[in-house]
Design a protein around this motif. Structure first.
Motif, mmCIF file in Angstrom:
data_model
loop_
_atom_site.group_PDB
_atom_site.id
_atom_site.type_symbol
_atom_site.label_atom_id
_atom_site.label_comp_id
_atom_site.label_asym_id
_atom_site.label_seq_id
_atom_site.Cartn_x
_atom_site.Cartn_y
_atom_site.Cartn_z
ATOM 1 N N THR A 40 57.197 61.978 60.903
ATOM 2 C CA THR A 40 55.982 62.793 60.846
ATOM 3 C C THR A 40 56.163 63.981 59.909
ATOM 4 N N ASP A 41 57.348 64.594 59.917
ATOM 5 C CA ASP A 41 57.627 65.707 59.011
ATOM 6 C C ASP A 41 57.441 65.272 57.555
ATOM 7 N N TYR A 42 57.939 64.098 57.223
ATOM 8 C CA TYR A 42 57.806 63.600 55.849
ATOM 9 C C TYR A 42 56.358 63.242 55.519
ATOM 10 N N LEU A 43 55.623 62.719 56.498
ATOM 11 C CA LEU A 43 54.207 62.423 56.255
ATOM 12 C C LEU A 43 53.425 63.713 56.001
ATOM 13 N N LEU A 44 53.720 64.770 56.779
ATOM 14 C CA LEU A 44 53.061 66.061 56.547
ATOM 15 C C LEU A 44 53.431 66.627 55.176
ATOM 16 N N PHE A 45 54.688 66.447 54.786
ATOM 17 C CA PHE A 45 55.117 66.874 53.457
ATOM 18 C C PHE A 45 54.296 66.151 52.389
ATOM 19 N N LEU A 46 54.158 64.837 52.521
ATOM 20 C CA LEU A 46 53.376 64.063 51.550
ATOM 21 C C LEU A 46 51.916 64.497 51.553
ATOM 22 N N PHE A 57 48.129 57.380 59.632
ATOM 23 C CA PHE A 57 48.375 58.806 59.831
ATOM 24 C C PHE A 57 47.251 59.612 59.197
ATOM 25 N N LEU A 58 46.623 60.477 59.974
ATOM 26 C CA LEU A 58 45.530 61.310 59.484
ATOM 27 C C LEU A 58 46.107 62.654 59.043
ATOM 28 N N CYS A 59 45.999 62.936 57.756
ATOM 29 C CA CYS A 59 46.474 64.221 57.239
ATOM 30 C C CYS A 59 45.605 65.346 57.795
ATOM 31 N N PRO A 60 46.227 66.451 58.197
ATOM 32 C CA PRO A 60 45.428 67.577 58.674
ATOM 33 C C PRO A 60 44.632 68.213 57.528
ATOM 34 N N LYS A 61 43.553 68.884 57.888
ATOM 35 C CA LYS A 61 42.707 69.532 56.892
ATOM 36 C C LYS A 61 43.504 70.581 56.105
ATOM 37 N N HIS A 62 44.406 71.290 56.783
ATOM 38 C CA HIS A 62 45.247 72.308 56.149
ATOM 39 C C HIS A 62 46.710 71.986 56.447
ATOM 40 N N PRO A 63 47.311 71.081 55.673
ATOM 41 C CA PRO A 63 48.711 70.713 55.931
ATOM 42 C C PRO A 63 49.652 71.879 55.623
ATOM 43 N N PRO A 64 50.851 71.863 56.211
ATOM 44 C CA PRO A 64 51.815 72.927 55.913
ATOM 45 C C PRO A 64 52.244 72.860 54.449
ATOM 46 N N PRO A 66 54.543 72.421 51.241
ATOM 47 C CA PRO A 66 55.676 71.519 51.025
ATOM 48 C C PRO A 66 57.022 72.230 51.190
ATOM 49 N N SER A 67 57.050 73.541 51.006
ATOM 50 C CA SER A 67 58.285 74.315 51.170
ATOM 51 C C SER A 67 58.756 74.348 52.617
ATOM 52 N N ASN A 68 57.869 73.985 53.555
ATOM 53 C CA ASN A 68 58.225 74.033 54.971
ATOM 54 C C ASN A 68 58.935 72.787 55.484
ATOM 55 N N LEU A 69 59.143 71.783 54.631
ATOM 56 C CA LEU A 69 59.890 70.613 55.076
ATOM 57 C C LEU A 69 61.284 71.064 55.493
ATOM 58 N N ASN A 70 61.725 70.683 56.675
ATOM 59 C CA ASN A 70 63.036 71.102 57.194
ATOM 60 C C ASN A 70 64.134 70.353 56.450
ATOM 61 N N TYR A 71 64.437 70.867 55.284
ATOM 62 C CA TYR A 71 65.374 70.248 54.358
ATOM 63 C C TYR A 71 66.383 71.312 53.942
ATOM 64 N N PRO A 72 67.627 70.957 53.659
ATOM 65 C CA PRO A 72 68.609 71.997 53.305
ATOM 66 C C PRO A 72 68.228 72.813 52.079
ATOM 67 N N SER A 73 67.683 72.165 51.056
ATOM 68 C CA SER A 73 67.304 72.919 49.859
ATOM 69 C C SER A 73 65.926 73.531 50.074
ATOM 70 N N LEU A 74 65.631 74.539 49.264
ATOM 71 C CA LEU A 74 64.338 75.205 49.336
ATOM 72 C C LEU A 74 63.756 75.282 47.938
ATOM 73 N N ALA A 75 62.546 74.755 47.776
ATOM 74 C CA ALA A 75 61.829 74.841 46.505
ATOM 75 C C ALA A 75 60.482 75.491 46.770
ATOM 76 N N ILE A 76 60.165 76.494 45.962
ATOM 77 C CA ILE A 76 58.892 77.198 46.096
ATOM 78 C C ILE A 76 58.237 77.220 44.728
ATOM 79 N N ALA A 77 56.980 76.760 44.664
ATOM 80 C CA ALA A 77 56.250 76.710 43.400
ATOM 81 C C ALA A 77 55.302 77.895 43.283
ATOM 82 N N ASP A 78 55.177 78.416 42.066
ATOM 83 C CA ASP A 78 54.183 79.435 41.723
ATOM 84 C C ASP A 78 54.225 80.656 42.637
ATOM 85 N N LEU A 79 55.400 81.221 42.812
ATOM 86 C CA LEU A 79 55.537 82.388 43.686
ATOM 87 C C LEU A 79 55.263 83.673 42.907
ATOM 88 N N ASN A 80 54.264 84.421 43.371
ATOM 89 C CA ASN A 80 53.999 85.734 42.788
ATOM 90 C C ASN A 80 53.889 86.800 43.874
#
Length: 170
Positions: A40-46, A57-64, A66-80
């Protein structure tokens, strides 16, 4: 030699080229800390990236984010501004374990991780920690659209669990 690793074109390599390090099977068999992510975590990521590969699987209207995937690395796009994510690790090492934090923030960003010490009293015990990344203003800020790289490490004095951080500047 003490020269930087380069890509095929001779440019200095980034963690996107070499990852978080060499794979060492003996160490992989004794990880001590485990980042658990389920189906489910990976489906929410997708869903958060605009894809849904499971028609049941029904995607939520406001999914979390992608940076919130419980993964060792952290990637953040367009941070200002500022982003905070949660990570959860499971102790798969000795029952009484203490891990201390070391960080190297990406250039142009501050990284605060809380707590800075993880105490475990049993095997399979889970601990959350929070990573806050903030864009600094002024000198040293990467150009818009450029990545900056850093890392954080949890260590019990024997094991080192190293996680890369990649931030794309907005």
């Amino acid at each position: 030699m003490n020269t930087p690793i380069t890509d095929k074109a001779g440019n200095q390599a980034t963690p996107f080229h070499y990852g978080s390090g060499h794979f060492m099977p003996a160490r992989a068999a004794d990880p001590d800390l485990f980042y658990d992510a389920n189906y489910t975590d990976y489906l929410l990521f997708l869903c958060s990236t605009g894809f849904n590969l499971d028609s049941t699987f029904l995607c939520p209207k406001h999914p979390p984010s992608p940076s919130n995937l419980n993964y060792p690395s952290l990637a953040i796009a367009d941070l200002n501004g500022t982003v905070t994510v949660t990570r959860t690790v499971t102790n798969v090492g000795p029952s009484k374990s203490v891990y201390n934090l070391t960080t190297k923030p990406p250039t142009g960003f501050s990284v605060k991780i809380s707590p800075t010490v993880l105490h475990f009293s049993r095997v399979q015990e889970k601990r959350n920690f929070f990573i806050t990344v903030e864009a600094k203003s002024g000198i040293g800020q990467p150009k818009r659209g450029e990545y900056a790289f850093g890392w954080y490490v949890w260590s019990d004095g024997i094991h080192m669990v190293r996680s890369p951080i990649a931030v794309l500047s907005a």
